[in-house]
Write an enzyme that holds these catalytic residues in place. Structure first.
Site, PDB file in Angstrom:
ATOM      1  N   ASP A   1      -2.748  -3.394   5.846  1.00 49.17           N
ATOM      2  CA  ASP A   1      -2.568  -2.000   5.414  1.00 49.17           C
ATOM      3  C   ASP A   1      -1.125  -1.734   5.045  1.00 49.17           C
ATOM      4  O   ASP A   1      -0.635  -0.603   5.136  1.00 49.17           O
ATOM      5  CB  ASP A   1      -3.027  -1.043   6.526  1.00 49.17           C
ATOM      6  CG  ASP A   1      -3.223   0.374   6.015  1.00 49.17           C
ATOM      7  OD1 ASP A   1      -3.208   1.304   6.855  1.00 49.17           O
ATOM      8  OD2 ASP A   1      -3.362   0.555   4.790  1.00 49.17           O
TER       9      ASP A   1
ATOM     10  N   LYS B   1       0.586  -3.089  -0.965  1.00 47.86           N
ATOM     11  CA  LYS B   1      -0.647  -3.682  -1.518  1.00 47.86           C
ATOM     12  C   LYS B   1      -0.386  -4.996  -2.229  1.00 47.86           C
ATOM     13  O   LYS B   1      -1.200  -5.903  -2.173  1.00 47.86           O
ATOM     14  CB  LYS B   1      -1.351  -2.678  -2.421  1.00 47.86           C
ATOM     15  CG  LYS B   1      -1.589  -1.312  -1.744  1.00 47.86           C
ATOM     16  CD  LYS B   1      -2.109  -1.432  -0.321  1.00 47.86           C
ATOM     17  CE  LYS B   1      -1.876  -0.178   0.478  1.00 47.86           C
ATOM     18  NZ  LYS B   1      -2.075  -0.388   1.935  1.00 47.86           N
TER      19      LYS B   1
ATOM     20  N   ASP C   1      -7.430  -2.599   3.935  1.00 41.77           N
ATOM     21  CA  ASP C   1      -7.573  -1.201   3.540  1.00 41.77           C
ATOM     22  C   ASP C   1      -7.187  -1.058   2.065  1.00 41.77           C
ATOM     23  O   ASP C   1      -6.470  -1.905   1.511  1.00 41.77           O
ATOM     24  CB  ASP C   1      -6.662  -0.307   4.401  1.00 41.77           C
ATOM     25  CG  ASP C   1      -6.927   1.179   4.161  1.00 41.77           C
ATOM     26  OD1 ASP C   1      -6.011   1.984   4.353  1.00 41.77           O
ATOM     27  OD2 ASP C   1      -8.057   1.523   3.751  1.00 41.77           O
ATOM     28  N   ASN C   2      -7.673  -0.018   1.406  1.00 45.23           N
ATOM     29  CA  ASN C   2      -7.221   0.386   0.068  1.00 45.23           C
ATOM     30  C   ASN C   2      -7.525  -0.600  -1.051  1.00 45.23           C
ATOM     31  O   ASN C   2      -6.763  -0.708  -2.024  1.00 45.23           O
ATOM     32  CB  ASN C   2      -5.709   0.647   0.067  1.00 45.23           C
ATOM     33  CG  ASN C   2      -5.274   1.543   1.177  1.00 45.23           C
ATOM     34  OD1 ASN C   2      -4.502   1.132   2.042  1.00 45.23           O
ATOM     35  ND2 ASN C   2      -5.777   2.766   1.192  1.00 45.23           N
TER      36      ASN C   2
ATOM     37  N   GLU D   1      -8.588   8.263   2.574  1.00 46.19           N
ATOM     38  CA  GLU D   1      -8.406   9.124   3.747  1.00 46.19           C
ATOM     39  C   GLU D   1      -8.214  10.590   3.347  1.00 46.19           C
ATOM     40  O   GLU D   1      -7.434  10.921   2.468  1.00 46.19           O
ATOM     41  CB  GLU D   1      -7.221   8.661   4.624  1.00 46.19           C
ATOM     42  CG  GLU D   1      -5.923   8.378   3.901  1.00 46.19           C
ATOM     43  CD  GLU D   1      -5.789   6.933   3.478  1.00 46.19           C
ATOM     44  OE1 GLU D   1      -6.791   6.259   3.255  1.00 46.19           O
ATOM     45  OE2 GLU D   1      -4.644   6.485   3.323  1.00 46.19           O
TER      46      GLU D   1
HETATM   47  C1  LIG Z   1       7.574  -6.247   2.542  1.00 44.33           C
HETATM   48  C2  LIG Z   1       6.148  -6.463   2.937  1.00 44.33           C
HETATM   49  N1  LIG Z   1       6.063  -6.636   4.360  1.00 44.33           N
HETATM   50  C3  LIG Z   1       5.983  -5.618   5.253  1.00 44.33           C
HETATM   51  N2  LIG Z   1       6.192  -5.920   6.550  1.00 44.33           N
HETATM   52  C4  LIG Z   1       6.126  -4.940   7.484  1.00 44.33           C
HETATM   53  N3  LIG Z   1       5.866  -3.651   7.203  1.00 44.33           N
HETATM   54  C5  LIG Z   1       5.664  -3.331   5.923  1.00 44.33           C
HETATM   55  C6  LIG Z   1       5.699  -4.288   4.885  1.00 44.33           C
HETATM   56  N4  LIG Z   1       5.424  -3.652   3.718  1.00 44.33           N
HETATM   57  C7  LIG Z   1       5.231  -2.349   4.009  1.00 44.33           C
HETATM   58  N5  LIG Z   1       5.379  -2.158   5.338  1.00 44.33           N
HETATM   59  C8  LIG Z   1       5.175  -0.899   6.075  1.00 44.33           C
HETATM   60  O1  LIG Z   1       3.753  -0.620   5.981  1.00 44.33           O
HETATM   61  C9  LIG Z   1       3.571   0.745   5.579  1.00 44.33           C
HETATM   62  C10 LIG Z   1       3.219   0.774   4.121  1.00 44.33           C
HETATM   63  C11 LIG Z   1       1.973   0.996   3.735  1.00 44.33           C
HETATM   64  C12 LIG Z   1       1.645   1.043   2.275  1.00 44.33           C
HETATM   65  N6  LIG Z   1       0.419   1.806   2.140  1.00 44.33           N
HETATM   66  C13 LIG Z   1       0.170   2.466   1.022  1.00 44.33           C
HETATM   67  O2  LIG Z   1       0.931   2.406   0.059  1.00 44.33           O
HETATM   68  C14 LIG Z   1      -1.029   3.330   0.982  1.00 44.33           C
HETATM   69  C15 LIG Z   1      -1.111   4.262  -0.067  1.00 44.33           C
HETATM   70  C16 LIG Z   1      -2.199   5.129  -0.152  1.00 44.33           C
HETATM   71  C17 LIG Z   1      -2.264   6.082  -1.255  1.00 44.33           C
HETATM   72  C18 LIG Z   1      -3.464   6.308  -1.934  1.00 44.33           C
HETATM   73  C19 LIG Z   1      -3.527   7.221  -2.998  1.00 44.33           C
HETATM   74  C20 LIG Z   1      -2.390   7.931  -3.347  1.00 44.33           C
HETATM   75  F1  LIG Z   1      -2.442   8.839  -4.348  1.00 44.33           F
HETATM   76  C21 LIG Z   1      -1.188   7.726  -2.662  1.00 44.33           C
HETATM   77  C22 LIG Z   1      -1.126   6.808  -1.626  1.00 44.33           C
HETATM   78  C23 LIG Z   1      -3.226   5.092   0.807  1.00 44.33           C
HETATM   79  C24 LIG Z   1      -3.143   4.151   1.851  1.00 44.33           C
HETATM   80  O3  LIG Z   1      -4.101   4.063   2.793  1.00 44.33           O
HETATM   81  C25 LIG Z   1      -2.057   3.271   1.942  1.00 44.33           C
HETATM   82  O4  LIG Z   1      -2.049   2.339   2.955  1.00 44.33           O
HETATM   83  C26 LIG Z   1       4.907   1.425   5.831  1.00 44.33           C
HETATM   84  O5  LIG Z   1       4.985   1.819   7.172  1.00 44.33           O
HETATM   85  C27 LIG Z   1       5.878   0.304   5.494  1.00 44.33           C
HETATM   86  O6  LIG Z   1       7.135   0.491   6.093  1.00 44.33           O
HETATM   87 MG   LIG Z   2      -3.987   2.252   3.900  1.00 50.79          MG
END
Ligand SMILES: CCNc1ncnc2c1ncn2[C@@H]1O[C@H](/C=C/CNC(=O)c2cc(-c3ccc(F)cc3)cc(O)c2O)[C@@H](O)[C@H]1O
Ligand SMILES: [Mg+2]
Length: 215
Positions: A141, A144, A169-170, A199
């Site tokens: 999650d 992406k 997810d997603n 969600e």
């Molecule tokens: C560098 C890659 N490794 C990573 N290692 C550890 N943590 C990471 C990492 N990437 C991202 N993260 C963390 O995970 C989280 C990121 C999640 C990204 N999720 C999304 O973009 C997402 C986006 C949507 C969404 C859907 C429709 C929209 F219009 C707008 C947004 C819905 C979701 O359920 C999502 O999960 C943050 O806390 C970030 O700091």
């Molecule tokens: Mg998600």
């Protein structure tokens, strides 16, 4: 605005949820995100599917990629029996700090290991640092475009073995096309799409469950 969205989510938990009651933490976050401010938690609808997969797998070791505020961490940990745990990776220190407090409020800190760091850096150390043989369940999650490279990294590190379940997810919204193509076309995975909604909205989204069949 003075506070961040994760800080406002934590406030809602501290105002509305009961310490030591994970379900009240989940309900407080869902209520806040449905009626006050949308946030990217897996949410209640897809969360029920996540629950059913956790109950079906009854995992001993779970890996979660992307903790954010800890909503899905709490959903997973609340279903784990004594001795089982979820290792969750979060590379944003502000989000990690909020998640730690949400997890603490739910009373599940004994079942959660929150690791502050990027998946690409942490995964290669999983065996050595946490004595993990292989994960029974991986919940993806985070960013992406990192689903596929991190899945390949987990394979290379021997952290995915016969029977390991990946739950992503997603896969529709925002979408993870390269990951979907990989798990659906690979002879080494048995994949199933659970159709649901993004969600707190009516938009389509869903979870992809992929079981590793071994080499
Ligand atoms: C560098 C890659 N490794 C990573 N290692 C550890 N943590 C990471 C990492 N990437 C991202 N993260 C963390 O995970 C989280 C990121 C999640 C990204 N999720 C999304 O973009 C997402 C986006 C949507 C969404 C859907 C429709 C929209 F219009 C707008 C947004 C819905 C979701 O359920 C999502 O999960 C943050 O806390 C970030 O700091
Ligand atoms: Mg998600």
């Amino acid at each position: 605005t003075r506070t961040s969205r994760p800080q406002r989510i934590l406030k809602a938990v501290q105002r509305k949820a009961t310490v030591g009651d994970p379900q009240s933490v989940i309900t407080a976050i869902d209520h806040f995100c449905r009626h006050r401010e949308w946030a990217m938690n897996v949410g209640d609808e897809k969360g029920s599917i996540l629950d059913s997969v956790v109950n079906e797998v009854s995992p001993v070791t779970v890996l979660e990629l992307g903790t954010y505020c800890g909503y899905s961490t709490v959903r997973i940990a609340r279903l784990l029996p004594p001795g089982a745990c979820v290792i969750t990776l979060e590379f944003n220190p502000d989000y990690a700090a909020i998640a730690r407090q949400v997890i603490k409020w739910s009373g599940l800190e004994d079942k959660v290991q929150l690791v502050e760091g990027a998946s690409g850096d942490c995964i290669p150390w999983m065996k050595e640092h946490f004595g993990v043989q292989a994960f029974d369940l991986v919940f993806l999650d985070h960013w992406k475009e990192r689903y596929l490279p991190d899945t390949k990294l987990l394979e290379e590190c021997g952290l995915i073995q016969k029977g390991t379940v990946l739950l992503a997810d997603n896969v529709i919204c925002p979408g993870t096309p390269d990951y979907l193509e990989y798990v659906r076309n690979s002879p080494r995975y048995n994949s199933h799409y659970y159709r649901s909604h993004l969600e707190y909205t009516k938009a389509e989204d869903g979870l992809e469950k992929s079981v590793f069949l071994g080499y």
